[in-house]
Scaffold this active site. Sequence first.
Site, short mmCIF file in Angstrom:
data_model
loop_
_atom_site.label_atom_id
_atom_site.label_comp_id
_atom_site.label_asym_id
_atom_site.label_seq_id
_atom_site.Cartn_x
_atom_site.Cartn_y
_atom_site.Cartn_z
CG HIS A 1 -2.27 0.65 0.94
ND1 HIS A 1 -2.52 1.40 -0.18
CD2 HIS A 1 -3.43 0.64 1.65
CE1 HIS A 1 -3.76 1.85 -0.14
NE2 HIS A 1 -4.34 1.39 0.96
CG ASP B 1 -2.72 4.94 -4.60
OD1 ASP B 1 -2.07 4.93 -3.53
OD2 ASP B 1 -2.60 5.85 -5.46
#
Length: 438
Positions: free
Chosen positions: A409, A413
């Site tokens: 992450h 995204d």
Amino acid sequence: MAEHTIKLPDVGEGVAEAELVEWHVKVGDLVREDAILAAVMTDKATVEIPSPADGEVIWLGAEVGDVVPVGSPLIRLIVEGAVADDKEADAGNASSDEAEKSAPPIEPAGEKETDKIRADVPSAETTPEAAEAVAPRRPLASTGLPRPEGEKPLASPAVRLRAREAGIDLRQLPGSGPAGRITHEDIDSFIARGAQPAARGLMPDTSVEEIKIVGLRRRIAEKMALAKSRIPHITYVEEVDVTALEELRSKLNGERKAERAKLTILPFLVRAMVKALAEQPHINARFDDEAGVIHRYGGIHIGIAAQTNAGLVVPVVHHAEARDLWDCAAEVNRLAEAAKAGTATREELTGSTITVTSLGALGGVVTTPVINHPEVAIIGVNKIMVRPVWDGTQFVPRKMMNLSSSFDHRVIDGWDAAVFIQRIKTLLETPAMIFVEG
């Protein structure tokens, strides 16, 4: 009779040390020439150490999990006649002699477990007072009572071997020998009773087995800990209707040439990933978080997580972008066989830029796969199940499979992860699109 020292050999390729991962012998064992004594692991491969001669093992120089320098004494044998130590191994290893000098003193070959036990038992010439001081009394076999919790039963190696082969738990047997020692007669009596414990009723098992994490299992543990501690995972799960794909796969397998590998779902997934990564190349990458640099690769090197008897390994399909469906199938099969046989090379186990993990029929409904550090994505395949699906007018049986995929992450995204998986879903649900170029 002569003493022979076996040192850790030079395993080549500039390796200076190796981890001891397995002993095949113990002190007191008699071994034949060329029998495997131990196995060591380098960062490249597992190497077995054979015996150079017939003899008796009198000393082991390391414990499982120890990292041993090349040239260090590993095993000592008592052999018939004189066996010269490997002079070539000593050449260029000036520290070997010093290592041997610092090795622990050798226990006399005759001082085995049986001798130590006899030393604790008072002889006929010992006074009662001295005998009490040397060896406190233990309950004898006639009591028929189980041993106190944590007390290890006394028995010779031959008795232990016989009990193990007969499936007898020695903790259930009282011993009639000196100091409560279990004998062959005790086993005979136990079997004559119908192999029933002397103490009736259910017996609590208070044993605790210590299993040292070594070799490949330790490397897996270190890799998983590194990945989970340094990568903030986001896991995205989507279901895929693979009914059409399974029909196509079955038809292609039915018409395939004899020299071609049988198609599983993995080659289709690899080809779908190649097409999806062409649209989102930032997912085909590695992240050097210490330098703060993302390395985006043009070549697509897909790791295929494979379960082996030794643990999880990840052989790599290099340049998947240059392979067609059948070539992918052949390479996946070849790498899987090499991994299971333990013959995969270092090059075949390194260099992946994204990984696929699958548990096949045991794949469950949903998983949360751990990213293969330093990659930024891993695609998890769950098992295929027939489920009722609403087609707008009625429920129809369809073959459904979930993809459970994780992403780093920090650099991927959630939106990009979803777009990537949705593209793979579309390709798998409409498999003809996998073969359309451009």
